[in-house]
Design a protein around this motif. Structure first.
Motif, mmCIF file in Angstrom:
data_model
loop_
_atom_site.group_PDB
_atom_site.id
_atom_site.type_symbol
_atom_site.label_atom_id
_atom_site.label_comp_id
_atom_site.label_asym_id
_atom_site.label_seq_id
_atom_site.Cartn_x
_atom_site.Cartn_y
_atom_site.Cartn_z
ATOM 1 N N ARG A 250 13.572 58.710 13.994
ATOM 2 C CA ARG A 250 12.528 58.152 14.621
ATOM 3 C C ARG A 250 11.594 57.309 13.636
ATOM 4 O O ARG A 250 11.035 56.177 14.271
ATOM 5 N N THR A 251 11.631 57.906 12.498
ATOM 6 C CA THR A 251 10.395 56.910 11.533
ATOM 7 C C THR A 251 11.543 55.853 11.171
ATOM 8 O O THR A 251 10.630 54.692 11.078
ATOM 9 N N PHE A 252 12.559 55.941 11.038
ATOM 10 C CA PHE A 252 13.431 54.616 10.723
ATOM 11 C C PHE A 252 13.120 53.499 11.644
ATOM 12 O O PHE A 252 12.956 52.584 11.510
ATOM 13 N N SER A 253 13.289 53.943 12.996
ATOM 14 C CA SER A 253 13.087 53.070 14.078
ATOM 15 C C SER A 253 11.900 52.524 14.182
ATOM 16 O O SER A 253 11.682 51.077 14.423
ATOM 17 N N ARG A 254 10.892 53.339 14.097
ATOM 18 C CA ARG A 254 9.296 52.664 14.065
ATOM 19 C C ARG A 254 9.209 51.709 12.999
ATOM 20 O O ARG A 254 8.743 50.668 13.305
ATOM 21 N N ARG A 255 9.428 51.869 11.783
ATOM 22 C CA ARG A 255 9.149 51.205 10.638
ATOM 23 C C ARG A 255 10.100 50.043 10.751
ATOM 24 O O ARG A 255 9.649 48.804 10.318
ATOM 25 N N PHE A 256 11.330 50.014 11.004
ATOM 26 C CA PHE A 256 12.250 49.051 11.001
ATOM 27 C C PHE A 256 11.665 48.075 11.983
ATOM 28 O O PHE A 256 11.884 46.776 11.572
ATOM 29 N N VAL A 257 11.152 48.299 13.188
ATOM 30 C CA VAL A 257 10.582 47.358 14.118
ATOM 31 C C VAL A 257 9.256 46.669 13.429
ATOM 32 O O VAL A 257 9.434 45.184 13.549
ATOM 33 N N ALA A 258 8.565 47.404 12.734
ATOM 34 C CA ALA A 258 7.427 46.487 12.241
ATOM 35 C C ALA A 258 7.853 45.761 10.703
ATOM 36 O O ALA A 258 7.268 44.778 10.788
ATOM 37 N N THR A 263 14.776 45.932 17.000
ATOM 38 C CA THR A 263 15.023 47.423 16.915
ATOM 39 C C THR A 263 16.249 47.393 15.703
ATOM 40 O O THR A 263 16.858 46.474 15.484
ATOM 41 N N PRO A 264 16.633 48.553 15.221
ATOM 42 C CA PRO A 264 17.872 48.502 14.483
ATOM 43 C C PRO A 264 19.010 47.989 14.913
ATOM 44 O O PRO A 264 19.970 47.470 14.092
ATOM 45 N N MET A 265 19.374 48.256 16.115
ATOM 46 C CA MET A 265 20.489 48.086 16.637
ATOM 47 C C MET A 265 20.570 46.552 17.249
ATOM 48 O O MET A 265 21.431 45.801 16.945
ATOM 49 N N GLN A 266 19.374 45.996 17.464
ATOM 50 C CA GLN A 266 19.237 44.650 17.623
ATOM 51 C C GLN A 266 19.381 43.587 16.515
ATOM 52 O O GLN A 266 20.134 42.813 16.404
#
Length: 323
Positions: A250-258, A263-266
């Protein structure tokens, strides 16, 4: 945006004109001049010009001596307008606005860094179109040019023949984006390595993101992205990436978008498409083998993602960008 390239007439390098206005910001002037500087394998040539030849007073205590005036725009394939001081006080001189309009009418591509967007907006060419500028000036750009659809939360906006970018560093992103458009991902990656810059940041990435977590976490995410680029042929899931970064999914996904605008998979998908692009440009591997090397599985998947992301086919892409 399609994957098709763009250059000058056959046998001629793409001509870049950097238009230095009064109060021009030094870094904004230097970015296109440095990125597109002519050297072996770099099919661009740069001219720095002003409203007239001679001394131009810049910002931050610097001045520029330019050898050419607005006649340089007549030979340009792309014109860059660097940011300049106090853009909201007045439009550029009418002769500059007219020269930009005339260049655009001839088919010249116009690009602005930071507050250079005000000069492009003064031509009316941004009316009804999306544009951006440095986040500090987005309100002023909306107020002065209400017909422009100002987006203050992106790094750059590509409207085809008119492009704008945010603060100085995003000017590098815009320049690399244009190299990718013109000549493919391989050359863009080479230029990024020369500049020691990120190979590609999404134009939709936020300009300014307040940090609610310790800054060192950003280093972990950069390391994970670098690790992922070396393992694109393997199975990369959100859990795998988060585990590498030593944070929760959850943390990874949120920060990755920022951090990236994706998103990580995109991001993984686009990294894989970029690897496929470079293999198409620089090898004679078949589509099926390239799909396997890039982690896209099959040639059918590769074709599907190329059409969706780039608006072209692998075969057409190779025909356009391969030597």
């Amino acid at each position: 945006m399609t994957a098709m390239g763009r250059g000058g007439p056959a046998g001629r390098n793409h001509q870049i004109a950097v238009l230095v206005l009064e109060g021009a910001k030094p870094l904004d002037v230097g970015i296109p001049a440095q990125v597109f500087s002519h050297r072996p394998g770099m099919p661009y040539e740069v001219r720095v010009c002003g409203a007239a030849p001679g001394l131009v007073t810049g910002g931050d205590g610097l001045a520029y001596h330019v050898a050419e005036g607005l006649e340089a725009l007549e030979r340009a394939d792309t014109v860059f307008v660097p940011g300049y001081r106090t853009p909201a006080d007045a439009d550029p001189p009418a002769v500059v606005v007219d020269a930009l309009r005339s260049a655009h009418a001839r088919g010249t591509r116009l690009a602005a860094i930071s507050t250079g967007a005000f000069a492009l907006a003064a031509t009316g060419l941004l009316d009804g179109k999306r544009a951006t500028t440095h986040w500090h000036y987005t309100g002023a750009l909306r107020a002065r040019h209400p017909l422009v659809q100002v987006d203050g939360n992106v790094l750059f906006v590509d409207e085809g023949d008119v492009l704008t970018s945010a603060g100085a560093a995003s000017g590098i992103d815009l320049c690399l984006h244009l190299v990718r458009r013109d000549h493919g991902v391989g050359l863009s990656n080479e230029v990024a390595r020369r500049l020691v810059a990120a190979p590609y940041r999404s134009g939709g990435q936020a300009q300014y993101v307040p940090r609610s977590v310790p800054e060192p976490l950003g280093d972990l995410f950069a390391e994970t992205r670098a690790w992922a680029l070396e393992h694109l042929a393997e199975r990369l899931t959100l859990d795998v990436l988060a585990r590498n970064a030593r944070v929760s999914a959850r943390t990874f996904s949120r920060r990755f978008v920022a951090d990236t605008g994706y998103t990580p998979m995109q991001w993984v998908l686009r990294a894989r498409v970029d690897l496929a692009r470079e293999l198409l440009e620089r090898s004679d591997l078949g589509v099926e083998q390239i799909a396997h090397e890039a982690g896209l599985g099959t040639g059918t998947n590769l074709r599907l993602h190329f059409q969706r992301i780039l608006g072209t086919t692998p075969t057409e892409y190779r025909r356009t960008f391969a030597p």
